[in-house]
Design an enzyme around this catalytic site. Structure first.
Site, short mmCIF file in Angstrom:
data_model
loop_
_atom_site.label_atom_id
_atom_site.label_comp_id
_atom_site.label_asym_id
_atom_site.label_seq_id
_atom_site.Cartn_x
_atom_site.Cartn_y
_atom_site.Cartn_z
N ARG A 11 0.82 -1.21 0.00
CA ARG A 11 0.00 0.00 0.00
C ARG A 11 0.86 1.26 0.00
O ARG A 11 0.41 2.32 -0.43
CB ARG A 11 -0.96 0.00 1.20
CG ARG A 11 -1.93 -1.18 1.21
CD ARG A 11 -2.73 -1.30 -0.11
NE ARG A 11 -3.77 -2.30 -0.02
CZ ARG A 11 -3.63 -3.57 -0.34
NH1 ARG A 11 -2.46 -4.03 -0.79
NH2 ARG A 11 -4.64 -4.42 -0.25
N LYS A 83 10.19 -0.13 30.00
CA LYS A 83 9.36 0.35 28.89
C LYS A 83 10.02 0.10 27.54
O LYS A 83 9.35 -0.27 26.57
CB LYS A 83 9.07 1.85 29.05
CG LYS A 83 8.02 2.18 30.09
CD LYS A 83 7.69 3.66 30.06
CE LYS A 83 6.65 4.00 31.12
NZ LYS A 83 6.31 5.44 31.11
N CYS A 186 1.89 14.81 33.47
CA CYS A 186 0.53 14.29 33.33
C CYS A 186 0.08 13.58 34.59
O CYS A 186 -1.12 13.40 34.81
CB CYS A 186 0.44 13.36 32.13
SG CYS A 186 1.52 11.92 32.21
#
Length: 251
Positions: A11, A83, A186
């Site tokens: 694509r 992480k 945050c």
């Protein structure tokens, strides 16, 4: 490219602006993603799915349950894991053909210079000004394009700082490193989960365009998103002739 790659990236290849040549540029490229959290998760996942040949992830934090509301590269089973390592698993599940290096470390200026030197594009997905300025200094010194994003509460922003040609501004031109800016976390202010996906995906899009040399980047522009009202604002960012980071850099 082999037959499997031609099918996987078909694509992209169908797009006149990309084609086989553009996809091969991605396969040969190396991206450095600093931060594997809210922004780094979607950014790195799209880089992996698009076929960037080598992705280096840098993050010294571990997965926390509070991260899972927005950091989509991680899962409940990986709470407590690095992480960077957690995100590496996700990227290789998306695309096992690419190379992913996971670095569980807090990088200093010397280490940043080493990592930036190896990269074709750098994505700053961090959440504090000290690291953002350190990354910017390394990118300016080594002439590497930087894609920067930030999100807090319902507000997001994204831009590109490209020192490779022309009188383009650097991150310090926009947010001078000698001025005091308050880091807003945050964890205390909150963040609307889908916005990190929006901004992180845009960082990936800008990085891919830079790697392939297609379209016009956000260099010299800052896009700001008011997610509460879903309104975008674009402002021009000029180079500061007195910027201590890039003013003496030759165009």
């Amino acid at each position: 490219m082999n037959d499997t790659q031609l099918l996987r990236y078909s694509r992209h290849i169908l797009l006149d602006e990309i084609g086989i040549e553009g996809q091969q540029k991605l396969l040969a490229a190396q991206a450095l993603v600093i931060g594997a959290g809210g922004l780094g998760s979607p950014a790195a996942m799209y880089l992996a799915s698009a076929g960037v040949g080598h992705i280096t992830l840098v993050d010294n934090d571990t997965v926390d349950l509070t991260n899972l509301q927005r950091q989509i590269a991680h899962t409940t089973e990986r709470v407590g894991q690095s992480k960077a390592a957690s995100a590496r698993i996700t990227l290789q599940q998306i695309n096992p053909d690419i190379a992913v290096t996971a670095l569980n470390e807090r990088v200093d200026d010397a280490r940043l210079a080493e990592l930036v030197a190896q990269a074709d594009v750098v994505l700053d997905c961090t959440d504090n000004f000290a690291t953002r300025h350190a990354v910017n200094r390394a990118c300016v010194a080594l002439g590497k394009p930087l894609v920067s994003g930030a999100v807090i509460r319902f507000d997001g922003q994204v831009s590109v700082f490209d020192p490779r040609g022309g009188a383009q501004p650097c991150y310090s031109c926009l947010f001078p490193q000698d001025q005091q800016f308050e880091d807003v976390a945050c964890s205390t202010m909150g963040v609307f989960a889908p916005l990190v996906g929006v901004v992180g995906a845009m960082q990936a899009a800008e990085a891919l365009k830079l790697l392939m040399g297609v379209g016009a980047s956000l260099a010299g522009r800052l896009l700001m998103l008011d997610g509460l009202h879903m309104e975008w604002t674009s402002i021009a960012v000029g180079r500061n002739g007195d910027c201590p980071v890039c003013a003496t850099k030759k165009n």
